[in-house]
Scaffold this motif. Structure first.
Motif, mmCIF file in Angstrom:
data_model
loop_
_atom_site.group_PDB
_atom_site.id
_atom_site.type_symbol
_atom_site.label_atom_id
_atom_site.label_comp_id
_atom_site.label_asym_id
_atom_site.label_seq_id
_atom_site.Cartn_x
_atom_site.Cartn_y
_atom_site.Cartn_z
ATOM 1 N N THR A 163 0.860 -1.176 0.000
ATOM 2 C CA THR A 163 0.000 0.000 0.000
ATOM 3 C C THR A 163 0.898 1.228 0.000
ATOM 4 O O THR A 163 2.087 1.140 0.340
ATOM 5 C CB THR A 163 -0.899 0.043 1.253
ATOM 6 O OG1 THR A 163 -0.070 0.229 2.416
ATOM 7 C CG2 THR A 163 -1.735 -1.229 1.399
ATOM 8 N N GLY A 164 0.342 2.360 -0.364
ATOM 9 C CA GLY A 164 1.104 3.600 -0.289
ATOM 10 C C GLY A 164 1.593 3.859 1.118
ATOM 11 O O GLY A 164 2.718 4.308 1.330
ATOM 12 N N GLU A 165 0.762 3.532 2.084
ATOM 13 C CA GLU A 165 1.165 3.730 3.478
ATOM 14 C C GLU A 165 2.331 2.814 3.840
ATOM 15 O O GLU A 165 3.278 3.244 4.495
ATOM 16 C CB GLU A 165 -0.027 3.468 4.404
ATOM 17 C CG GLU A 165 0.230 3.883 5.821
ATOM 18 C CD GLU A 165 -0.998 3.767 6.720
ATOM 19 O OE1 GLU A 165 -0.844 4.053 7.917
ATOM 20 O OE2 GLU A 165 -2.076 3.379 6.227
ATOM 21 N N ASP A 166 2.286 1.549 3.399
ATOM 22 C CA ASP A 166 3.388 0.626 3.685
ATOM 23 C C ASP A 166 4.700 1.128 3.104
ATOM 24 O O ASP A 166 5.758 0.957 3.704
ATOM 25 C CB ASP A 166 3.106 -0.762 3.116
ATOM 26 C CG ASP A 166 2.058 -1.526 3.893
ATOM 27 O OD1 ASP A 166 1.763 -1.154 5.044
ATOM 28 O OD2 ASP A 166 1.529 -2.512 3.335
ATOM 29 N N LEU A 167 4.613 1.763 1.965
ATOM 30 C CA LEU A 167 5.808 2.219 1.263
ATOM 31 C C LEU A 167 6.341 3.547 1.793
ATOM 32 O O LEU A 167 7.551 3.718 1.947
ATOM 33 C CB LEU A 167 5.481 2.346 -0.224
ATOM 34 C CG LEU A 167 6.613 2.449 -1.221
ATOM 35 C CD1 LEU A 167 7.574 1.287 -1.128
ATOM 36 C CD2 LEU A 167 6.045 2.553 -2.631
#
Length: 172
Positions: free
Chosen positions: A121-125
């Motif tokens: 996810t964008g958050e994970d990245l």
């Protein structure tokens, strides 16, 4: 260090720098892959071995965490204060391969890194504390996953492209 606003921007920068870097090896004859040039710290084979080694580790960190394993960075065998030994391990493990084999391995790793980016996810990245391996890899700094990807792809592709161009100027 460069910041990115999206997965696509990160992948585009990897692709741009990788394409320029890997093209530098197009006209290096196989029989010259292990020749050392004055004032250039790595041979062409060592240059590629280093990149194969680091990209393999980044992929392993993510895969191990996804598999529920404890991730030891930079590797199971080496600590951060042993980078010289790790680099020698990269050379010993990969530099004996042909330039074609090294390029194929690196290309495969880059394709897998694109897949890794897409799977996150964008958050994970882009957010801190989303991967244990990223938190565990630094003592005091907080690094998001994208920074590890950048430091092991975009940054050395640019630096090493300069080095391989210097090698070619001296050797070809």
């Amino acid at each position: 260090m460069r910041a990115y606003t999206s997965k696509e921007e990160l992948k585009d920068e990897i692709k741009k720098t990788y394409t320029k870097f890997i093209a530098e090896f197009d006209n290096i004859p196989e029989e010259m892959k292990d020749l050392r040039a004055e004032d250039v710290d790595r041979t062409p084979a060592e240059n590629l071995a280093y990149m194969v080694g680091w990209t393999t580790l980044v992929l392993k960190w993510e895969q191990d965490e996804r598999n529920g394993l404890e991730v030891k960075t930079p590797s199971d065998q080496f600590k951060w204060n042993q980078l010289g030994e790790l680099y020698q391990w990269f050379t010993d493990t990969y530099a004996g391969l042909s330039l074609h084999e090294l390029r194929t391995k690196l290309d495969t790793n880059i394709q897998r890194i694109y897949g890794m980016i897409d799977a996150m996810t964008g958050e994970d990245l882009f957010a801190p504390h989303r991967r244990k391996w990223a938190d565990g890899a630094t003592k005091s700094a907080v690094w998001e996953v994208y920074k590890f990807i950048h430091v092991n792809t975009v940054a050395p592709f640019g630096t090493f492209r300069t080095k391989i161009r210097k090698w070619k100027k001296l050797m070809l």
